[in-house]
Write a protein that holds these residues in place. Structure first.
Motif, PDB file in Angstrom:
ATOM      1  N   THR A   1       0.842  -1.260   0.126  1.00 42.51           N
ATOM      2  CA  THR A   1      -0.022  -0.114   0.036  1.00 42.51           C
ATOM      3  C   THR A   1       0.889   1.128  -0.055  1.00 42.51           C
ATOM      4  O   THR A   1       2.286   0.899   0.060  1.00 42.51           O
ATOM      5  N   THR A   2       0.274   2.431  -0.010  1.00 43.20           N
ATOM      6  CA  THR A   2       1.070   3.441   0.175  1.00 43.20           C
ATOM      7  C   THR A   2       0.718   4.788   1.367  1.00 43.20           C
ATOM      8  O   THR A   2      -0.610   4.702   1.357  1.00 43.20           O
ATOM      9  N   THR A   3       1.549   5.407   1.637  1.00 42.08           N
ATOM     10  CA  THR A   3       1.147   6.499   2.562  1.00 42.08           C
ATOM     11  C   THR A   3       0.696   7.452   2.029  1.00 42.08           C
ATOM     12  O   THR A   3       0.690   7.724   0.550  1.00 42.08           O
TER      13      THR A   3
ATOM     14  N   LYS B   1      -2.710  -0.376   7.582  1.00 49.49           N
ATOM     15  CA  LYS B   1      -3.100  -1.061   6.226  1.00 49.49           C
ATOM     16  C   LYS B   1      -4.504  -0.554   5.934  1.00 49.49           C
ATOM     17  O   LYS B   1      -4.729  -0.201   4.692  1.00 49.49           O
TER      18      LYS B   1
ATOM     19  N   HIS C   1      -4.700   3.060   4.773  1.00 50.06           N
ATOM     20  CA  HIS C   1      -4.172   3.175   3.470  1.00 50.06           C
ATOM     21  C   HIS C   1      -5.106   2.697   2.301  1.00 50.06           C
ATOM     22  O   HIS C   1      -5.367   3.535   1.406  1.00 50.06           O
ATOM     23  N   LEU C   2      -5.661   1.768   2.775  1.00 50.59           N
ATOM     24  CA  LEU C   2      -6.527   1.002   1.892  1.00 50.59           C
ATOM     25  C   LEU C   2      -8.196   2.015   1.526  1.00 50.59           C
ATOM     26  O   LEU C   2      -8.432   2.185   0.556  1.00 50.59           O
TER      27      LEU C   2
ATOM     28  N   ARG D   1      -6.434   5.036  -0.304  1.00 48.24           N
ATOM     29  CA  ARG D   1      -6.009   4.908  -1.478  1.00 48.24           C
ATOM     30  C   ARG D   1      -6.006   3.451  -1.844  1.00 48.24           C
ATOM     31  O   ARG D   1      -5.252   2.645  -1.490  1.00 48.24           O
ATOM     32  N   PRO D   2      -7.010   3.105  -2.278  1.00 53.23           N
ATOM     33  CA  PRO D   2      -7.202   1.560  -2.653  1.00 53.23           C
ATOM     34  C   PRO D   2      -6.375   0.758  -3.669  1.00 53.23           C
ATOM     35  O   PRO D   2      -6.527  -0.335  -3.977  1.00 53.23           O
TER      36      PRO D   2
ATOM     37  N   VAL E   1      -3.257  -1.160  -5.010  1.00 56.31           N
ATOM     38  CA  VAL E   1      -2.444  -2.002  -4.207  1.00 56.31           C
ATOM     39  C   VAL E   1      -1.617  -3.084  -5.479  1.00 56.31           C
ATOM     40  O   VAL E   1      -1.882  -3.057  -6.646  1.00 56.31           O
TER      41      VAL E   1
ATOM     42  N   THR F   1      -7.227  -2.691  -7.575  1.00 55.59           N
ATOM     43  CA  THR F   1      -7.881  -1.943  -6.514  1.00 55.59           C
ATOM     44  C   THR F   1      -8.503  -2.771  -5.425  1.00 55.59           C
ATOM     45  O   THR F   1      -9.351  -3.663  -5.748  1.00 55.59           O
TER      46      THR F   1
ATOM     47  N   TYR G   1     -10.993  -7.417   1.983  1.00 49.80           N
ATOM     48  CA  TYR G   1     -11.068  -6.907   0.653  1.00 49.80           C
ATOM     49  C   TYR G   1     -10.931  -7.755  -0.475  1.00 49.80           C
ATOM     50  O   TYR G   1     -10.208  -8.731  -0.397  1.00 49.80           O
TER      51      TYR G   1
END
Length: 181
Positions: free
Chosen positions: A56-58, A87, A90-91, A94-95, A97, A114, A153
């Motif tokens: 994921t991303t920050t 996590k 993050h999702l 910003r989904p 992945v 996604t 998810y």
């Protein structure tokens, strides 16, 4: 194997498009048709609980990776986490992945997509949630989790490559299976 004929066809299209759109370097390693798995082979080897590296991303775009249980169902990975986990934040924000399932040098399934919540707290469940919950309870046992305390998810793949140096041998070998129900 949980995939319908249509899902297998769609998965094969995605695998073919992903490899054909890959760069020269990746195509030189995976060698399409020689060191790639077909959709039918992939669903035979990606059974049971598969450990994934999930990226994921920050907020600042910094990558973060962690290990999660992955379940390959109907042509997509399903993963879960605690709703309060970083996590999960993050999702939610910003989904997009990336996920990788690796078995030494024998198998690599790489996915970009996604993440969509299947059982979001305070919101209606995704239509796939009841069947997914049934699968998860068979894998972990009905007491495996407090099911409403974990958010799951479905990673809708937009790109996927399945690599093996010996696809036929790998697909013919016994894949790990879920514990008996």
């Amino acid at each position: 194997m949980f995939e319908t004929t249509t899902e297998l066809t769609d998965l094969q299209r995605l695998l073919d498009a992903s490899v054909s759109g890959a760069g020269d370097h990746l195509r030189s390693i995976v060698t399409p048709g020689e060191r790639t798995l077909t959709a039918a082979q992939l669903v035979r080897v990606a059974t049971g609980i598969c450990t994934l590296a999930l990226a994921t991303t920050t907020r600042r775009g910094e990558p973060r990776v962690s290990g999660v249980d992955g379940h390959f169902l109907h042509g997509a990975w399903v993963v879960g986490t605690d709703p309060g986990a970083v996590k999960a934040r993050h999702l939610a924000d910003r989904p997009a992945v990336s996920a990788a399932h690796l078995r030494g040098d024998d198998l690599g399934i790489f996915t970009h997509g996604t993440a969509h919540p299947l059982n979001p707290a305070g919101a209606p469940a995704h239509p796939r949630w009841p069947a997914t919950l049934d699968h998860l309870q068979r894998c972990y046992g009905p007491e495996g989790f407090v099911w409403d305390e974990v958010v799951f998810y479905r990673i809708e793949p937009t790109w996927m490559v399945a690599y093996s140096p010996d696809p036929a041998g790998l697909a013919g070998s016994a894949a790990p299976t879920a514990p008996p129900a």
